[in-house]
Scaffold this motif. Structure first.
Motif, PDB file in Angstrom:
ATOM      1  N   CYS A   1      14.763   4.390 -58.993  1.00 22.07           N
ATOM      2  CA  CYS A   1      14.511   3.917 -60.359  1.00 22.07           C
ATOM      3  C   CYS A   1      13.097   4.231 -60.773  1.00 22.07           C
ATOM      4  O   CYS A   1      12.294   4.728 -59.989  1.00 22.07           O
TER       5      CYS A   1
ATOM      6  N   CYS B   1      10.638   5.602 -53.290  1.00 22.88           N
ATOM      7  CA  CYS B   1      12.072   5.467 -53.537  1.00 22.88           C
ATOM      8  C   CYS B   1      12.504   6.349 -54.713  1.00 22.88           C
ATOM      9  O   CYS B   1      11.820   6.419 -55.729  1.00 22.88           O
TER      10      CYS B   1
ATOM     11  N   CYS C   1       8.999   2.425 -56.051  1.00 29.67           N
ATOM     12  CA  CYS C   1       8.483   1.626 -54.940  1.00 29.67           C
ATOM     13  C   CYS C   1       8.163   2.494 -53.744  1.00 29.67           C
ATOM     14  O   CYS C   1       8.844   3.478 -53.470  1.00 29.67           O
TER      15      CYS C   1
HETATM   16  S1  SF4 Z   1      13.031  -1.249 -57.572  1.00 28.16           S
HETATM   17 FE1  SF4 Z   1      11.966  -0.040 -56.087  1.00 28.16          FE
HETATM   18  S2  SF4 Z   1      13.356   0.060 -54.382  1.00 28.16           S
HETATM   19 FE2  SF4 Z   1      14.553  -0.557 -56.126  1.00 28.16          FE
HETATM   20  S3  SF4 Z   1      15.373   1.303 -57.011  1.00 28.16           S
HETATM   21 FE3  SF4 Z   1      13.465   0.847 -58.049  1.00 28.16          FE
HETATM   22  S4  SF4 Z   1      11.972   1.997 -56.933  1.00 28.16           S
HETATM   23 FE4  SF4 Z   1      13.728   1.864 -55.626  1.00 28.16          FE
END
Ligand code: SF4
Ligand SMILES: Cc1cc2nc3c(=O)[nH]c(=O)nc-3n(C[C@H](O)[C@H](O)[C@H](O)COP(=O)(O)O)c2cc1C
Ligand code: SF4
Ligand code: SF4
Ligand code: SF4
Ligand code: FES
Ligand code: FES
Lengths: 796, 442, 169
Positions: A235, A232, A239
């Motif tokens: 953030c 992903c 993930c």
């Molecule tokens: S918590 Fe996981 S799914 Fe959500 S933005 Fe962060 S990396 Fe992406």
């Protein structure tokens, strides 16, 4: 825990005492059907699908609630059990629409699978099935009541897992129904809605097609998609998300994000963004042709050849006339490690400049320097799930690092981990905290000082000094403490906190930042004063020996713009960043600078550019990324868009146009070994270190300059701390890396270089603005808030 | 207002004070009230063992339905517990055909209070709850007043009867839910939640209300405790049959001449209870069937009633003693209709937690309603039986069984009547019209 | 220590609630009684009542609704001043419960869960109310009336109409 031995279906199996029978069977390869059971959530014993026969028990027992016992003898598939399961299915199907061909979960439905297995498809009920309209609970959550089998997974997922409690069970008996937290009568459109974090975890947990997601619904069927596991972009947790991809006329389109096999670093979690916010890739505003500013001031689409030629020529000219020092390079937080590394290498060795920076969302430089020599003290995201005690100073993981928050909640719930939180805001995780210390605004510095022993700092840290002192005592008494640090802490205060933490035996650290590769950008040396791996510019290191970069420190982000303002920045090369918006740069600043921007959209920065090169995003490329914690993962190409190129390719092509020695920039090609040291490195006669290293590591040279693995090889060879295990990486697993920085006497005090993104659950920097889903959700939130005020004013 | 009835065969223990104004604390005291609890306290250090042993000796079995030996239940509570222990009185009385606790709360509320104290002393609890179904508001007021009076006398609260032990009682109301009578669902309700039962084990004696060890007993069970302590366990036991000590309240209702709540010795003949105690079948009609212990008990036909009213004999007869609510059906009753009404109740009261009960009760009800309305086919009888058989023993709590058992009883024992009905030969005088069914809330 | 400053309940009931949440080992135990008592006062459990009770207990509205919707005596729509609840379960049915229900429907001119135009009566068919031995039986609000015949029903209803009913609360 001690092991227990039991016999299941005639097979002797062993599992730790306290294990649930259903789990013990699973680890022995015996699958017991289950609708209501969901690992880690509270037990229900509601669906009765997992019934088994346990010797000496009068009735069939539910495997999901039975704890294994020594000598237990269990049968999991007998005619009696099959009949019980078949009857349960028949009962369910009595009121369940049998329209699998049009159901969204078709092909991925546990009810469908079970019905097939136990032959319960023919329904013998004459009564009409209950029918109700599908309900739209939010832009992402849809509910189709007749399909619901009342397994309560969604309710628990939302309450226990998410700590949101937006879903409930209402009425009773055959009228029982899953209900969202905004009832129809309190909603302006007279329809029920869910006011929540929109994570989609409830949908993920739903074993049937009762909860479906707004983005994917009825678009395609699972078997018509390719599934690509990648990381992903939104953030710093990074993930693993599995993107469902479908071919289209101009590439391949991502239609779904989920977490199918739950095998990634995030286990079963994904937040809203990882699940739904892939749609920016399909946004209509995407740039798919290079744009070059014309004499009339307009950006005009041109061919790649023309654009690249222009960029190459201009950069070369400016470098040669005004010097590398007049050129600035800004990288992004969503580039791969390979791209970030390549970009800084390109800057230093081709453009001859150390004016390199990126949008820093946390002070990784100070972090790495404070932990120099303590590589084993850096935490992995996995530690948030296992650490017996966790201290969080600053940050708001629920919003900024949802997977971290999920793990922490899970750890508290299942392992009774002790959570200590010190924050200036009442962050949501305090609900799981053993102790929550409310800090004074900007009290972090004082807290760090107090923890480090400066009693006088107490009053500046918090008004509740008694709580502060017991907080410190409690934290100090912990062992194997995990310390998570928010981006509020920077420079010297960050070091102070880490120094304090280092006195606690076994303590580990992580610094939380905002995007998928914010950490990687810093690790890869997108910094004016650091080479990759926090190697100071000018210091002797293997890397410095190989790089012919300038020795003087470069300009940082703000200095570059200052320089531009003074008319001293001849060129600015921006790759996947929007500094103009982030740092609120006056557009006039750049009027005398030749600006090249590699971007997906015409952002504030791109709009000022002389050349815009259409870029692929993270979901359209391969490479590796490093999350906030230093966990390295592989990203794979899922989507594809005609007309765009990866940043990697564009940098290589621009370098080529400038006339750089391509084989020194990207170590590719077989020819190198032949002329050991002729083309590589500056000191002639020296062996081709890369080739020697490849041979020593049993690796083949890469054949193309566009192969990012060539750079990964070099990263592994040269960047301290990046001793990557290839097998781990290639099999899609994460691995934890610790930068091996050299301690520095002086820790920078440029706090203003760190600009946390301050994203909410439904924003994601500039990129997020191009996600229709995120925009819908923001709109949804605004509507909700205004309705609430209306309702409240009406009630007053 | 419930009328009191009497019959010479009655042995009045728990109903001893009925009709004598014992709801008044002075009257209660006058009639040996609060003596048993003092007797227990006077046992000193041996108090707990003494109470439990006496209860064990009495052979008293739970009057809530399952007939679990009370003394044994109390002895399961761990002596030492980190969490507080609780006594819970189940006054949710909702099983159709049952209204005996109603009479106890009305005529002798202090016996429940005193019994609760005794149970508390036995297990080392300091807090008891008396939970009444929401419909029993006037009885709740009565119990609330009795509790207040007991506090006023100093019988409840700190240092009861100079024992150095504190004991408090809280009264609580439900709000309409049969399932809340199930012990763990009752605890959920008392904790302010939906009345959905809990996973067992752990059993309440170990992990009950608020997670503490808890004794939960039916109101009648509890009300018996003071009498048993005063008369001695053995004396009480002797009134009944083997392993079925004492007497119990039987509510005889339906087609009998003198319906009412009678206290009869355990093992008393069902036939005599109907024909002698309750005065026989109403209006000289013939007996068709008996539901012997509340609506969840499998039906007995007219020639199956020569059986003693205790847990074991009823079990042998293929049914249950249940809650002691004997419902008598005369020859005019259509079993199809009766079965439909029974399943409607369970459909309405299923908490909905588990699939077999939630869906099973719903489909049996739908099917039987269609059959009743004349739209049935032969296959429906098989289907109903299939569904009921597949609910039995497979549900999360015994309500599923409680729905399946009587259904199975009806279709097995009266199969012919169902088949005839489907073919248009409708036995019995309808009590429910189709019109009524359409408007029904269940 | 009531946290509710702007209560929607009468001072008496508010005071009672203030007390109620203090007597149990866990505050939430007061939930079911509070819902019932709130209904007694307002006539039903309104959205405002849900919210205030949620605040008093310290849980969210949804949880209150989850519980509220479980119990059959609790309603979220107003009923008549006198809610007539006729038992039609087995013991009552055998002794004419359905006839009583029909009689009520006819004399009141309303059906199940309906309310008379003047708001005086509402009617409900209910499950066993624990008066089986005195069947057929009904409750008007919380008052029991048993051994019913259509004539007796008429007398009872008239009493309430005249404001002479007991109406235990
Ligand atoms: S918590 Fe996981 S799914 Fe959500 S933005 Fe962060 S990396 Fe992406
Ligand atoms: C569906 C269901 C309803 C019940 N209702 C009641 C009830 O209303 N009153 C009661 O005392 N027990 C009821 N019980 C039995 C209780 O679960 C429990 O066994 C009883 O209160 C224990 O008390 P005892 O041992 O004194 O009988 C019910 C059980 C079930 C399964
Ligand atoms: S989307 Fe997430 S927060 Fe919203 S209801 Fe589902 S689980 Fe709860
Ligand atoms: S919506 Fe899905 S997850 Fe939720 S209870 Fe229904 S079937 Fe289970
Ligand atoms: S059997 Fe299942 S659905 Fe029925 S009442 Fe018990 S738990 Fe609820
Ligand atoms: S999985 Fe065990 S009962 Fe549902
Ligand atoms: S059946 Fe009507 S009161 Fe029990």
């Amino acid at each position: 825990m001690a092991d227990v031995t039991l016999i299941v279906d005639g097979k002797q199996i062993t599992a730790p005492a306290g294990t649930l029978l259903i789990e013990a069977c699973k680890s022995a390869g015996i699958e017991i059907p289950a609708f209501c059971y969901y690992p880690g959530l509270s037990l229900q014993a509601a669906c009765r699908m997992c019934v088994v026969r346990i010797e000496k028990q009068p009735k069939l027992a539910t495997a999901c609630t039975t704890t294994i016992a020594e000598g237990m003898v269990v049968q999991t598939e007998t005619p009696e059990i099959a009949q019980a399961r078949k009857a349960t299915l028949q009962l369910l199907l009595g009121n369940h629409p049998l329209d699998c061909p049009v159901c969204d979960a078709g092909g991925e439905c546990e009810l469908q699978d079970m019905t097939f297995k136990y032959g319960a498809a023919e329904s013998f009920y004459a009564e009409p099935k209950n029918h109700r309209e599908e309900q739209k609970w939010s832009p992402v959550v849809y509910f189709d009541r007749p399909r619901c089998i009342l397994c309560y997974r969604c309710v628990r997922m939302c309450g226990e897992g998410m700590d949101v409690f937006a879903l409930g069970i209402q009425n009773r008996g055959s009228s029982a129904v899953i209900a969202p937290n905004v009832p129809a009568q309190l909603s302006p459109d007279d329809l029920a809605h869910v006011d929540c974090e929109q994570c989609g975890m409830c949908i993920d947990a739903c074993p049937v097609g009762a909860l479906t997601s707004g983005t994917y619904r009825y678009k395609t069927r699972p078997w018509e998609m390719n599934h690509v596991a990648t990381v992903c972009t939104h953030c710093g947790d990074g993930c693993k998300t599995t993107l469902g991809v479908r071919s289209t006329s101009d590439g391949s389109e991502i239609v779904r994000g989920d977490n199918r096999d739950k095998s990634g670093i995030n286990n079963d979690f994904l937040c809203n963004k990882g699940r739904y916010a892939f749609d920016f890739a399909n946004h209509e505003d995407r740039i798919t042709q290079p744009l070059v500013r014309q004499a009339n001031g307009e950006l005009k689409p041109v061919s790649w050849e023309i654009a690249l030629d222009h960029v190459g020529k201009k950069l070369r000219e400016l470098r040669d006339t005004r010097g590398g020092k007049s050129i600035g390079v800004i990288g992004g937080n969503r580039l791969t490690n390979e791209e970030a590394y390549l970009l800084q290498k390109f800057a230093r060795t081709v453009l001859h400049t150390n004016n390199i920076d990126h949008h820093r969302t946390a002070d990784y430089v100070a972090f790495a320097q404070s932990l120099a020599g303590h590589g084993e003290r850096t935490a992995s995201l996995h530690d948030t799930l296992k650490a017996p005690a966790v201290l969080i100073v600053g940050g708001d993981p629920t919003v900024q690092s949802p997977a971290t928050a999920w793990n922490l909640r899970t750890n508290v719930r299942l392992n009774r981990a002790k959570l200590y939180i010190a924050n200036a805001a009442e962050i949501k995780l305090r609900r799981q905290a053993k102790a929550f210390l409310q800090l004074a605004p900007f009290g972090y510095n004082a807290l760090a000082a107090y923890l480090a022993g400066d009693e006088a700092a107490a009053l500046s840290a918090t008004s509740d000094t008694a709580a502060l002192s017991s907080f410190r005592d409690a934290v100090k008494a912990e062992e194997n403490l995990l310390i998570l640090i928010g981006s509020e802490l920077r420079g010297a205060e960050l070091k102070k906190l880490i120094d304090f933490g280092l006195t606690i035996p076994g303590a580990k650290f992580a610094l939380l930042s905002d995007y998928v590769n914010s950490r990687g950008a810093a690790d890869m040396g997108l910094l004016p004063d650091m080479l990759p791996g926090y190697t100071p510019v000018g210091a002797t290191s293997p890397m410095a020996t190989e790089y012919a970069g300038p020795n003087a420190l470069g300009l940082d982000m703000l200095e570059m713009f200052d320089s531009a303002d003074r008319g001293n920045l001849s060129a600015l090369y921006v790759v996947g960043a929007n500094p103009v918006a982030r740092y609120s740069i006056d557009p006039a600043t750049l009027k005398n600078t030749f600006v090249v921007v590699q971007e997906m959209f015409l952002t504030e920065t791109a709009a000022l550019a002389d050349v815009v090169l259409p870029a692929a995003n993270l979901y359209e490329k391969a490479g590796s990324v490093t999350n906030s914690y230093g966990d390295l993962q592989q990203v794979s190409k899922a989507g594809d868009r005609a007309g765009v190129r990866t940043d990697f390719e564009m940098i290589v092509r621009v370098a080529d146009k400038i006339g750089a020695n391509m084989q020194s920039l990207v170590p590719f090609g077989k020819g190198l070994r032949a002329d050991m040291g002729q083309t590589r490195g500056v000191q002639s006669g020296e062996a081709d270190r890369h080739a020697v290293w490849l041979t020593a590591n049993n690796m083949e040279p890469r054949l193309s300059p566009f192969d990012s693995f060539a750079i990964l090889d070099e990263i592994q060879r040269l960047v301290p701390g990046y001793n990557i295990l290839r097998l781990q990486l290639l099999s899609g697993n994460d691995q934890h890396l610790s930068p091996a920085a050299t301690p520095l006497v002086q820790i920078s005090n440029r706090r203003d270089l760190v600009v946390p993104a301050n994203d909410t659950l439904f924003t994601s920097g500039t990129l997020g603005r191009y996600s229709t889903m995120l925009c819908d959700l923001q709109q949804n939130e605004i509507l909700r808030a205004s309705n609430l005020t209306q309702i409240q004013t009406a009630a007053d | 207002m419930p009328t009191l009835v009497s019959h010479p065969d009655e042995v009045k223990i728990v109903s001893r004070r009925f009709g004598q104004g014992a709801a008044d604390i002075e009257k209660y005291i006058e009639l040996d009230g609060y003596k048993a609890v003092q007797l227990a306290i006077s046992q000193g250090a041996e108090m707990s063992n003494w109470i439990i042993n006496t209860m064990k000796a009495s052979g008293l079995r739970g009057r809530g339905g399952a007939g679990f030996p009370t003394g044994m239940k109390w002895s399961f509570v761990p002596k030492v517990s980190e969490k507080p222990k609780y006594v819970l009185v189940n006054g949710d009385e909702s099983e159709p055909g049952t209204c005996k606790d109603h009479v106890i709360f009305l005529h002798d509320p202090h016996s429940v209070i005193e019994g609760t104290m005794i149970a508390g002393l036995a297990i080392g609890s300091k807090l008891g709850f008396i939970y009444l179904r929401g419909e029993y508001r006037y009885l709740l007021k009565q119990v609330e007043k009795a509790v207040a009076d007991a506090y006023a006398k100093g019988f409840l609260g700190k240092n009861i009867f100079g024992s150095g032990i504190d004991f408090d009682i809280i009264t609580q109301t439900g709000a309409g839910a049969y399932e809340v009578g199930e012990e763990s669902a009752l605890m959920e309700s008392l904790e302010g939640k939906r009345g959905v039962p809990r996973i067992k084990p752990p059993f309440p004696a170990v992990v009950g209300l608020y997670g503490g060890p808890t004794v939960i007993n039916n109101a009648e069970t509890i009300a018996n405790a003071p009498h048993i302590l005063l008369m001695g366990g053995e004396a009480y036991a002797k009134l009944g049959t083997e392993r079925n000590g004492g007497t119990r309240l039987f509510g005889i209702s339906g087609h009998v001449e003198r319906p009412g709540v009678y206290e009869l010795p355990m093992g008393y003949s069902l036939r005599k209870a109907i024909y002698e105690v309750a005065g026989g079948i109403k209006d000289g009609k013939k007996l068709k069937a008996v539901v012997p212990g509340g609506s969840s008990c499998p039906v007995l036909t007219a020639d199956e009633i020569d059986v003693g009213l205790d847990f074991d004999q009823m079990g042998k007869a293929g049914t249950m003693l249940g809650s002691g609510g004997i419902v008598v059906l005369d020859e005019t009753v259509s079993i199809v209709e009766f079965a439909m009404r029974v399943i409607s109740f369970y459909q309405h009261e299923s908490c909905g937690w588990c699939i077999p009960c939630r869906e099973g009760t719903d489909w049996i009800k739908k099917t039987l309603t269609r059959v009743y309305n004349g739209g049935g086919s032969k296959k429906d009888v098989d289907n109903v039986q299939y569904l009921a058989e597949n609910m039995m023993g497979r549900t999360f709590c015994p309500l599923g069984d409680a729905a399946a058992m009587p259904t199975l009883g009806f279709v097995k024992k009266f199969r012919k009547e169902f088949e005839d009905y489907i073919e248009g030969h409708k036995a019995g005088t309808p009590l429910i019209t189709v019109e009524q069914l359409v408007g029904a809330g269940h | 220590m009531s946290t509710v400053t702007n209560t929607i309940f009468s001072p008496e009931l508010a005071a009672r609630f203030d007390h109620l949440v203090t007597i149990y080992p866990v505050k939430r135990s007061a939930l079911v009684p509070m819902l019932l008592y709130a209904q007694d006062e307002i006539g039903y459990v309104s959205d405002a009542a849900v919210s205030e009770i949620a605040v008093r207990i310290g849980i969210n509205d949804l949880e209150v609704r989850n519980v509220l919707s479980y119990y059959s005596m609790l309603r979220t729509k107003p009923a008549g001043k006198y809610n007539v609840q006729v038992c039609t379960n087995i013991s009552c049915m055998l002794r004419g419960g359905y006839g009583i229900l029909d009689h009520c429907k006819k004399t009141l001119g309303i059906g199940h869960k309906e309310t008379t135009a003047d708001g005086t009566f509402s009617l409900e068919e209910v499950e066993c109310i624990g008066a089986c031995c005195w069947a057929p039986a009904m409750q008007v609000n919380y008052d029991f009336h048993d051994g019913l015949t259509p004539e007796k029903v008429d007398v009872v209803l008239q009493q309430y109409r005249d404001g002479q009913g007991k109406d235990v609360k």
